[in-house]
Design a protein around this motif. Structure first.
Motif, PDB file in Angstrom:
ATOM      1  N   ASP A  55       0.820  -1.210   0.000  1.00 27.04           N
ATOM      2  CA  ASP A  55       0.000   0.000   0.000  1.00 27.04           C
ATOM      3  C   ASP A  55       0.852   1.257   0.000  1.00 27.04           C
ATOM      4  OD1 ASP A  55      -2.821  -0.269   0.195  1.00 27.04           O
ATOM      5  OD2 ASP A  55      -2.517  -1.358   2.074  1.00 27.04           O
ATOM      6  N   LYS A  57       0.087   3.757   1.684  1.00 26.72           N
ATOM      7  CA  LYS A  57       0.069   4.321   3.046  1.00 26.72           C
ATOM      8  C   LYS A  57       1.171   3.691   3.905  1.00 26.72           C
ATOM      9  CE  LYS A  57      -3.331   1.078   4.813  1.00 26.72           C
ATOM     10  NZ  LYS A  57      -4.718   0.827   4.861  1.00 26.72           N
ATOM     11  N   THR A  95      -8.750  10.031   0.814  1.00 31.77           N
ATOM     12  CA  THR A  95      -7.654   9.365   1.519  1.00 31.77           C
ATOM     13  C   THR A  95      -6.759   8.630   0.521  1.00 31.77           C
ATOM     14  OG1 THR A  95      -9.100   9.059   3.417  1.00 31.77           O
ATOM     15  CG2 THR A  95      -7.115   7.720   3.360  1.00 31.77           C
ATOM     16  N   ASN A  96      -7.352   7.780  -0.298  1.00 32.45           N
ATOM     17  CA  ASN A  96      -6.552   6.979  -1.227  1.00 32.45           C
ATOM     18  C   ASN A  96      -5.882   7.830  -2.300  1.00 32.45           C
ATOM     19  OD1 ASN A  96      -6.689   3.790  -1.215  1.00 32.45           O
ATOM     20  ND2 ASN A  96      -8.524   4.617  -0.250  1.00 32.45           N
ATOM     21  N   TYR A 100      -2.618   9.454   0.170  1.00 31.65           N
ATOM     22  CA  TYR A 100      -1.559   8.476  -0.073  1.00 31.65           C
ATOM     23  C   TYR A 100      -0.593   8.958  -1.158  1.00 31.65           C
ATOM     24  CZ  TYR A 100      -4.442   5.288   2.737  1.00 31.65           C
ATOM     25  OH  TYR A 100      -5.172   4.713   3.741  1.00 31.65           O
ATOM     26  N   ASN A 103       1.778  11.077   0.639  1.00 32.64           N
ATOM     27  CA  ASN A 103       2.732  10.228   1.347  1.00 32.64           C
ATOM     28  C   ASN A 103       3.869   9.805   0.407  1.00 32.64           C
ATOM     29  OD1 ASN A 103       3.461   8.887   3.740  1.00 32.64           O
ATOM     30  ND2 ASN A 103       2.679   6.941   2.956  1.00 32.64           N
TER      31      ASN A 103
END
Ligand code: UFG
Length: 327
Positions: A55, A57, A95-96, A100, A103
């Protein structure tokens, strides 16, 4: 794969578009690391490069990849991409697709990796003010999917202005077709896209195809889209990598610059498959603009990219060949 060589990290390469990008990179002699969590992708679509299941994340995993490999550039396709789902679960999309990605960008910054190709979408335009849609058209996405992609584009733009980071954002119109080898192609579960659904109906896997609205202000009342072959999309990523060597950043539409209605797509599927496909007319699907056609001049002029496939029957035939193999 030998360590010490420059590599391209491709996120989402087990997915539809990502697998075609990964294949082309391999064919062109690039070495790739493929990162995919298989939430929507399929491991059997990763036939090239080194596959890492994980992932975005997972900061630890990302750090270990950047430490282990000499990553020169990142092609970032991993994302959630269903417009409808995004309206039901907006937070999941922000979020995705945004958090991410941020990130990933943070970790790239730590390791001084400054080249980034981003999968964006025509959904960043929302309801277009005029057709064809150029990159300077206003950006007013009407669903969380398009909004989450635009948030990334905005971050990329700010980041590139304030550092030596460079990016190319590719706004895909309707990805379609499959590699001519028929070994990779479109396989979503559940499937929501028009062409694979119509082909399923031709193959008897669905009873009929629902046309979502026949009262749009178009010549036959059904929605018009710009369907471009997934291999042409893949080529644009290669051109994007070359463009990044100029230490510049930019945003490009990817489309063939020509539209087909839902009814024309069904007709072409009938022609290619030789099957009569039963249809019904249903209500409009929420959030569907009547017409989306790309102005693709910018990609042509700057990236030197032009779609090679512009015959819709040929595009559909390539999808059909993959679909038949899927069974
Ligand atoms: N459609 C039908 N019946 C179906 C499925 C689709 O009539 O069973 C119609 C849709 O209403 C639309 C057209 O076929 O008018 C194309 O629909 P798709 O779902 O295949 O594709 P979209 O144009 O909705 O979406 C695609 C990408 C999105 C992206 C968008 C940008 O899948 O990720 O293009 O324009 F955001």
């Amino acid at each position: 794969m030998k360590l010490g060589e420059f590599l391209i990290l491709v996120t989402g390469a087990a997915g539809y578009i990502g697998s075609h990008v990964n294949k082309l990179l391999h064919d062109e002699g690039y070495q790739t690391i493929v990162l995919d969590n298989l939430s929507n992708g399929h491991e059997e679509m990763v036939k090239w490069g080194e596959f890492v299941r994980g992932d975005l994340k997972d900061t630890k995993l990302l750090v270990s990849l950047f430490k282990k490999y000499n990553i020169e550039a990142v092609i970032h396709l991993a994302a959630l991409a269903s417009v409808k789902e995004s309206t039901l679960f907006p937070q999941k999309y922000y979020t995705n697709n945004f958090q991410y990605t941020r990130n990933l960008l943070n970790i790239m910054e730590k390791f001084d990796v400054n080249k980034f190709i981003f999968s964006s979408t025509a959904a960043v335009y929302g309801e277009p003010e005029s057709i064809p849609i150029s990159e300077t058209s206003s950006l007013k996405p009407i669903n969380p999917y398009g909004k989450s992609k635009l948030m990334v584009e905005n971050l990329l733009s700010e980041k590139s202005k304030s550092s030596d980071f460079n990016y190319v954002a590719l706004r895909y119109f309707n990805a379609s077709g499959a590699d001519l080898s028929a070994e990779i192609g479109e396989n979503h579960n559940p499937e929501t896209h028009l062409i694979p659904i119509v082909l399923d109906a031709a193959l008897g896997k669905r009873e009929k195809i629902a046309i979502f609205g026949d009262d749009y202000p178009t010549f036959d009342g059904s929605c018009i889209r710009d369907y471009l072959h997934v291999n042409d999309i893949a080529i644009a990523h290669l051109k994007g990598l070359e463009f990044l060597n100029n230490q510049k950043s930019d945003v490009f539409n990817l489309g063939i610059g020509k539209g087909f209605s839902v009814k024309e797509i069904i007709e072409s599927c009938e022609k290619v498959t030789g099957c009569e496909i039963p249809t019904t007319v249903e209500d409009r699907r929420e959030g569907d603009p009547a017409i989306l056609i790309a102005d693709n001049k910018k990609a042509e002029e700057i990236l030197k990219w032009k779609a090679k496939f512009n015959d819709i029957d040929e595009i559909i035939e390539s999808a059909y060949n993959f679909h038949k193999k899927l069974g």
